[in-house]
Design a protein around this motif. Structure first.
Motif, PDB file in Angstrom:
ATOM      1  N   LEU A   1     -53.639 -65.320 -11.370  1.00 46.48           N
ATOM      2  CA  LEU A   1     -52.286 -65.162 -11.903  1.00 46.48           C
ATOM      3  C   LEU A   1     -51.230 -65.023 -10.807  1.00 46.48           C
ATOM      4  O   LEU A   1     -50.219 -65.735 -10.826  1.00 46.48           O
ATOM      5  N   PRO A   2     -51.397 -64.088  -9.849  1.00 46.11           N
ATOM      6  CA  PRO A   2     -50.388 -63.983  -8.782  1.00 46.11           C
ATOM      7  C   PRO A   2     -50.247 -65.278  -8.002  1.00 46.11           C
ATOM      8  O   PRO A   2     -49.130 -65.632  -7.591  1.00 46.11           O
ATOM      9  N   LEU A   3     -51.358 -65.990  -7.817  1.00 51.30           N
ATOM     10  CA  LEU A   3     -51.293 -67.265  -7.108  1.00 51.30           C
ATOM     11  C   LEU A   3     -50.466 -68.281  -7.894  1.00 51.30           C
ATOM     12  O   LEU A   3     -49.668 -69.027  -7.317  1.00 51.30           O
TER      13      LEU A   3
ATOM     14  N   GLY B   1     -51.004 -63.495 -21.246  1.00 59.38           N
ATOM     15  CA  GLY B   1     -51.591 -63.080 -22.514  1.00 59.38           C
ATOM     16  C   GLY B   1     -53.015 -63.563 -22.666  1.00 59.38           C
ATOM     17  O   GLY B   1     -53.892 -62.819 -23.144  1.00 59.38           O
ATOM     18  N   VAL B   2     -53.267 -64.798 -22.257  1.00 66.15           N
ATOM     19  CA  VAL B   2     -54.628 -65.359 -22.345  1.00 66.15           C
ATOM     20  C   VAL B   2     -55.581 -64.574 -21.446  1.00 66.15           C
ATOM     21  O   VAL B   2     -56.695 -64.224 -21.865  1.00 66.15           O
ATOM     22  N   VAL B   3     -55.151 -64.301 -20.228  1.00 64.54           N
ATOM     23  CA  VAL B   3     -56.005 -63.558 -19.297  1.00 64.54           C
ATOM     24  C   VAL B   3     -56.236 -62.137 -19.797  1.00 64.54           C
ATOM     25  O   VAL B   3     -57.361 -61.620 -19.738  1.00 64.54           O
ATOM     26  N   ALA B   4     -55.201 -61.497 -20.298  1.00 63.09           N
ATOM     27  CA  ALA B   4     -55.344 -60.133 -20.813  1.00 63.09           C
ATOM     28  C   ALA B   4     -56.313 -60.104 -21.992  1.00 63.09           C
ATOM     29  O   ALA B   4     -57.150 -59.199 -22.104  1.00 63.09           O
ATOM     30  N   LEU B   5     -56.225 -61.095 -22.878  1.00 60.68           N
ATOM     31  CA  LEU B   5     -57.127 -61.157 -24.025  1.00 60.68           C
ATOM     32  C   LEU B   5     -58.565 -61.373 -23.578  1.00 60.68           C
ATOM     33  O   LEU B   5     -59.489 -60.717 -24.087  1.00 60.68           O
ATOM     34  N   ALA B   6     -58.763 -62.284 -22.621  1.00 59.58           N
ATOM     35  CA  ALA B   6     -60.114 -62.539 -22.114  1.00 59.58           C
ATOM     36  C   ALA B   6     -60.698 -61.285 -21.467  1.00 59.58           C
ATOM     37  O   ALA B   6     -61.875 -60.947 -21.664  1.00 59.58           O
ATOM     38  N   ALA B   7     -59.880 -60.583 -20.706  1.00 57.24           N
ATOM     39  CA  ALA B   7     -60.349 -59.368 -20.040  1.00 57.24           C
ATOM     40  C   ALA B   7     -60.650 -58.268 -21.055  1.00 57.24           C
ATOM     41  O   ALA B   7     -61.633 -57.524 -20.912  1.00 57.24           O
ATOM     42  N   LEU B   8     -59.812 -58.163 -22.079  1.00 59.91           N
ATOM     43  CA  LEU B   8     -60.031 -57.142 -23.105  1.00 59.91           C
ATOM     44  C   LEU B   8     -61.322 -57.405 -23.870  1.00 59.91           C
ATOM     45  O   LEU B   8     -62.112 -56.477 -24.123  1.00 59.91           O
ATOM     46  N   ILE B   9     -61.533 -58.646 -24.233  1.00 60.93           N
ATOM     47  CA  ILE B   9     -62.780 -58.993 -24.941  1.00 60.93           C
ATOM     48  C   ILE B   9     -63.983 -58.691 -24.057  1.00 60.93           C
ATOM     49  O   ILE B   9     -64.991 -58.145 -24.522  1.00 60.93           O
ATOM     50  N   SER B  10     -63.852 -59.054 -22.781  1.00 60.27           N
ATOM     51  CA  SER B  10     -64.946 -58.780 -21.850  1.00 60.27           C
ATOM     52  C   SER B  10     -65.221 -57.291 -21.739  1.00 60.27           C
ATOM     53  O   SER B  10     -66.380 -56.853 -21.740  1.00 60.27           O
TER      54      SER B  10
END
Length: 265
Positions: free
Chosen positions: A18-20, A53-62
């Motif tokens: 994301l920062p990249l 949002g996509v990354v946050a959702l993936a991380a939350l599910i994980s």
């Protein structure tokens, strides 16, 4: 991290990208790979939140999967992956909250009755680069296309009124006993010290000009200082964008202080 499940590691990789992504969006704009509207509006403001949002959702599910399955290894990796987009969201939210208190203008001057004028060279350059027009400070901003949709209280105010109300501490710098030529030299030195480029002085016109460029997106603002009537007036104008988030006023204040330090060592 080697003991973490694949989905935890995958979420972390996405989070670290994301920062990249935001850095590439900004630097690509700076180095001319795409226009500022693509870099700022499309890639950063529009697409950026979706990716977060996509990354946050993936991380939350994980994280949920890790906590529900024994031996619950890798939860810290998933948590870190979740905290990255959340942290970025929080940072952008803070910037947005600050922006709400800043008037959406990008042309600031210490003299709002007769603002310092730019040389024909700068005017031509702004025209060639399709920069923001230089508007009349006495006209309500709602009469200009850029602010046509502004709410009534703001639309009914002119640049002069908005600047006076929002930046009451901005004021011309008195020359005192300093000769105009010495003042011009002090302005040139101050602009050079602050990293401005294309610094030029016209002693006959009592004018010094320079260009300030932001690090990330490479946005350029034109600055002019006018030495006349026993004082120095400053003006800073963004070439693109509607709101400067207070950058031009802050730059004028910093430049005024730098010049004052040279006039009164």
């Amino acid at each position: 991290m080697t003991k973490a499940p694949w989905h935890s590691r995958f979420a972390l990789i996405l989070a670290l990208l994301l920062p990249l992504y935001f850095a590439l969006a900004a630097l690509g704009t700076k180095f001319g790979l795409w226009g500022w509207r693509t870099g700022l509006l499309t890639l950063t403001i529009q697409t950026g939140p979706i990716l977060m949002g996509v990354v946050a959702l993936a991380a939350l599910i994980s994280l949920i999967v890790v906590l529900l399955r024994k031996p619950r290894k890798g939860w810290l990796v998933s948590l870190i992956a979740l905290l990255v987009p959340v942290g970025i969201f929080a940072g952008l939210g803070h910037i947005r909250s600050q922006a709400a208190d800043i008037p959406p203008i990008h042309d600031i001057a210490t003299d709002t009755t007769v603002p310092p004028t730019f040389s024909q060279r700068v005017l031509d350059l702004r025209s060639e680069t399709k920069a923001n027009p230089l508007n009349d400070y006495s006209v309500p901003i709602g009469e200009f296309a850029m602010w046509a949709d502004s709410p009534a209280p703001l639309a009914e105010q002119s640049h002069a009124q908005i600047i006076a109300a929002s930046y009451p501490d901005l004021a011309p710098l008195p020359l005192g006993d300093t000769a105009p030529q010495d003042a011009i030299e002090a302005i040139v030195e101050a602009m050079d010290e602050m990293g401005f480029t294309e610094v030029t002085a016209d002693p006959a016109a009592g004018r010094v000009e320079g260009v300030a460029e932001t690090f990330w997106f490479g946005f350029k603002d034109d600055i002019v200082a006018r030495v006349a009537d026993g004082q120095i007036d400053f003006r800073s104008v963004s070439r693109v964008g509607m709101s400067d988030l207070g950058a031009n006023a802050a730059r004028i204040a910093a430049l005024r202080d730098a010049v004052a330090a040279r006039l009164n060592p």
